[in-house]
Design an enzyme around this catalytic site. Structure first.
Site, short mmCIF file in Angstrom:
data_model
loop_
_atom_site.label_atom_id
_atom_site.label_comp_id
_atom_site.label_asym_id
_atom_site.label_seq_id
_atom_site.Cartn_x
_atom_site.Cartn_y
_atom_site.Cartn_z
NE ARG A 1 43.07 32.84 56.71
CZ ARG A 1 42.29 31.79 56.82
NH1 ARG A 1 42.48 30.90 57.75
NH2 ARG A 1 41.29 31.62 55.97
CG ASP B 1 33.77 33.14 63.51
OD1 ASP B 1 32.84 32.33 63.28
OD2 ASP B 1 34.97 32.83 63.45
CD GLU C 1 44.11 31.85 73.97
OE1 GLU C 1 43.78 31.81 75.18
OE2 GLU C 1 43.50 31.22 73.09
NE ARG D 1 37.56 34.64 57.83
CZ ARG D 1 36.77 34.04 56.93
NH1 ARG D 1 36.94 32.76 56.67
NH2 ARG D 1 35.84 34.71 56.30
CB SER E 1 42.55 29.38 61.77
OG SER E 1 41.51 28.44 61.87
CG HIS F 1 41.30 34.71 61.94
ND1 HIS F 1 42.46 34.10 61.54
CD2 HIS F 1 40.29 33.91 61.54
CE1 HIS F 1 42.17 32.97 60.92
NE2 HIS F 1 40.87 32.83 60.88
CG PHE G 1 41.58 34.62 71.23
CD1 PHE G 1 40.43 35.10 71.85
CD2 PHE G 1 41.45 33.79 70.14
CE1 PHE G 1 39.18 34.74 71.37
CE2 PHE G 1 40.20 33.43 69.65
CZ PHE G 1 39.06 33.90 70.26
#
Lengths: 275, 308
Positions: free
Chosen positions: B7, B114, B55, B164, B34, B106, B80
């Site tokens: 990323r 998470d 989204e 990530r 992020s 991610h 998402f």
């Protein structure tokens, strides 16, 4: 943009032909959505024959105004208007929904000349219209973007995501119509899942709101003029319409949302649509 | 060389490309810090659009921009992007074949702490089912930078799968990324290890382990999962045994794609390394890789079992 008496008569005649096409097309296809096509027909005729800057000979002209038919099931109305405008032959309308036709059950921008966005899955059109309006601003172009939504469609959450964004990005080059005919597949919108009060909801999202009679050309044009003159925020035109407009046995009847008329019913409808 | 997350490379690549390709616009859904689109946003604020936590509208707006000649990069977390906005990607992007790039960060289980809600282990499967979609999962920062450029140049929808967690460098600056072309990182004749994304580094380590046992493993990096490079898979099949490795479910991802090619062209014994149809859980990335069988040792073990 002011509209003369003669122009209103001209639009009325085109709208009548468009309605006749809608009946012919859906009857020939044996399926489709006549009710909601008839309700938004006048809005589309006003846009394509009096308001929008388009060139049927050059459908992809970059400077053109754009239209997103978010309530994509009203494709017959859009196709009829595009054919009348000269994008493709009127005879082609009878290929609606048939194999290898350019006229899909819901609008397909890659198949049909003049269709600016592929739609049909409800709730997605306003977002695409936002993207077009943002692109115009980025490029310093003055084309305008119109979106036509159904009132039942307002039940989709994405519509309100898009409404929030259009207001946030001050998209005053965007005008949305709500074809407010009050009916959806399962019944009156007020009974299925009320989106009322539509005007208040858009106002709360930062939009300029205009109410018009969706079958009165002078009123529709008045609404669009107000939209064009409104700076710094998008405008929604809530157009009061009648589902099945112009065909007495279809008017305000839920059943005609997604059912095609038989040939006999079509004949009766066409008779009613004669002058 | 330091470990770099893909990323991070994405953010840098975007900012560089933005200079060169003026039609690039970037959209994010409140995750720009992020997804690293913040690097682009800082440099080109007028071409960056934060759509908020929305989204579906993110994808739809990107579609509209693409109809007007823009090259939108729509960024958010993989869960998402592919889950929440699947139908927008299907109907508003892939069906009209619009030039939208979906950069999903991610991805995979190395998101870590998470937990399962944020660990995207089915995104490849979901995107793979869509006609017109190209899927690219780069293995390191160098490959990511080139993949972002390639995505911008390709016409049509592209799904870029990014992670990530920092990953080990695999390629040097001389590397030439070719979309759709698998990369043979090491030749071998006894077994072929076919990996994608973060698992490429693990596959290379596994090959070293196998070498110690006298097993000569071929290692292939499949950065483009769709369209998949059938030719390189047929070359791998010459080894007579194949292990696929992905930080993704074994259902519908790289392993499935390879198996589909082999089943039709040249049935070959194979094992799939990936999450075995389970959700993840919270934990440190390294711990999760062990718990779910995604380490070099797991790949080597699978290869040894195929050899017997």
């Amino acid at each position: 943009m002011a509209i003369t008496r003669e122009k209103v008569e001209e639009l009325t005649a085109i709208a009548r032909r468009v309605r006749r096409h809608i009946i012919d097309m859906t009857s020939e296809a044996g399926s489709g959505h006549p009710g909601g096509s008839l309700s938004c027909g006048d809005i589309l005729v006003a846009l394509y024959f009096h308001v929008m800057k388009v060139d049927p000979q050059n459908p992809d002209w970059p400077e053109r105004d754009r239209l997103v038919l978010s309530k994509g099931h009203a494709a017959p109305a859009l196709y009829a208007v595009l054919a009348e405008k000269g994008y493709f032959p009127v005879e082609e309308l009878l290929t609606l929904r048939k194999i290898n036709s350019r006229l899909q059950g819901h609008p397909d921008m890659k198949k049909t000349p003049g269709v600016d966005m592929t739609t049909g899955s409800l709730g997605q059109g306003l977002s695409a219209a936002n993207g077009m309006a943002i692109a115009a601003k980025l490029d310093g172009k003055d084309y305008r973007v119109y979106a036509v939504l159904g009132d039942g469609e307002l039940q989709e959450g994405q519509v309100w995501e898009a409404a929030m964004a259009a207001s946030h990005y001050k998209l005053d080059n965007l005008t949305a119509f709500v074809d407010h005919n009050g009916l959806q597949i399962d019944g009156p919108i007020a009974e299925v899942m009320s989106p009322e009060i539509i005007q208040d909801k858009f106002r709360a999202f930062g939009w300029n709101v205009v109410d018009v009679d969706g079958h009165d050309f002078e009123d529709i044009i008045r609404g669009i003029e107000e939209a064009v003159n409104t700076k710094g925020r998008p405008t929604v035109i809530v157009a009061k319409t009648v589902k099945g407009k112009g065909v007495p046995f279809m008017e305000n009847q839920v059943d005609w949302h997604g059912k095609a008329p038989s040939r006999q019913q079509a004949e009766e409808a066409l008779k009613a649509l004669e002058q | 060389m330091p470990k770099i997350a893909t990323r991070e490379a994405y953010g840098e690549a975007l900012a560089e490309l933005g200079e060169e390709i003026k039609d690039i616009v970037v959209l994010d859904a409140d995750l720009s810090k992020s997804t690293k689109t913040s690097v682009f946003a800082k440099k080109f604020p007028e071409r960056f659009f934060n759509m908020g936590i929305a989204e579906q509208n993110l994808m739809g707006t990107a579609a509209g921009l693409a109809t007007c000649g823009k090259i939108p990069f729509a960024s958010t977390f993989a869960v998402f992007a592919t889950g929440r906005a699947f139908e927008q990607i299907r109907n508003s992007i892939c069906y009209p074949n619009l030039n939208v790039k979906i950069a999903a960060s991610h991805a995979g289980i190395t998101v870590g702490e998470d937990g399962a809600t944020h660990q995207s282990v089915e995104d490849i499967a979901i995107m793979r089912s869509l006609p017109n979609m190209t899927i690219i999962a780069p293995a390191d920062a160098v490959e990511t930078k080139q993949a972002v450029r390639a995505a911008a140049m390709l016409k049509g929808p592209v799904y870029l799968r990014l992670g990530r967690h920092p990953v080990e460098p695999i390629f040097d600056e001389n590397y030439k990324f070719e979309p759709g072309k698998g990369v043979i990182l090491k030749n071998g004749k006894d077994v072929a290890l076919i990996a994608t994304g973060t698992m490429v580094a693990e596959a290379l380590k596994a090959a070293e382990m196998l070498a110690k046992d006298g097993i000569d493993a071929m290692v292939i990096n499949i950065h483009t999962i769709k369209p998949i490079d059938k030719e390189v898979i047929m070359q791998a099949a010459e080894c007579g045994a194949i292990v696929t490795a992905e930080e993704h479910s074994i259902v519908g991802g790289l392993g499935s794609a390879v198996a589909e090619v082999l089943a039709e062209e040249k049935p070959t014994p194979m094992k799939r390394i990936g999450l075995r149809d389970v959700f993840g859980q919270s934990g440190r990335p390294e711990e999760l890789m062990k718990v779910y069988g995604l380490t070099a040792e797991d790949i080597a073990k699978a290869a040894r079992s195929l050899r017997r």
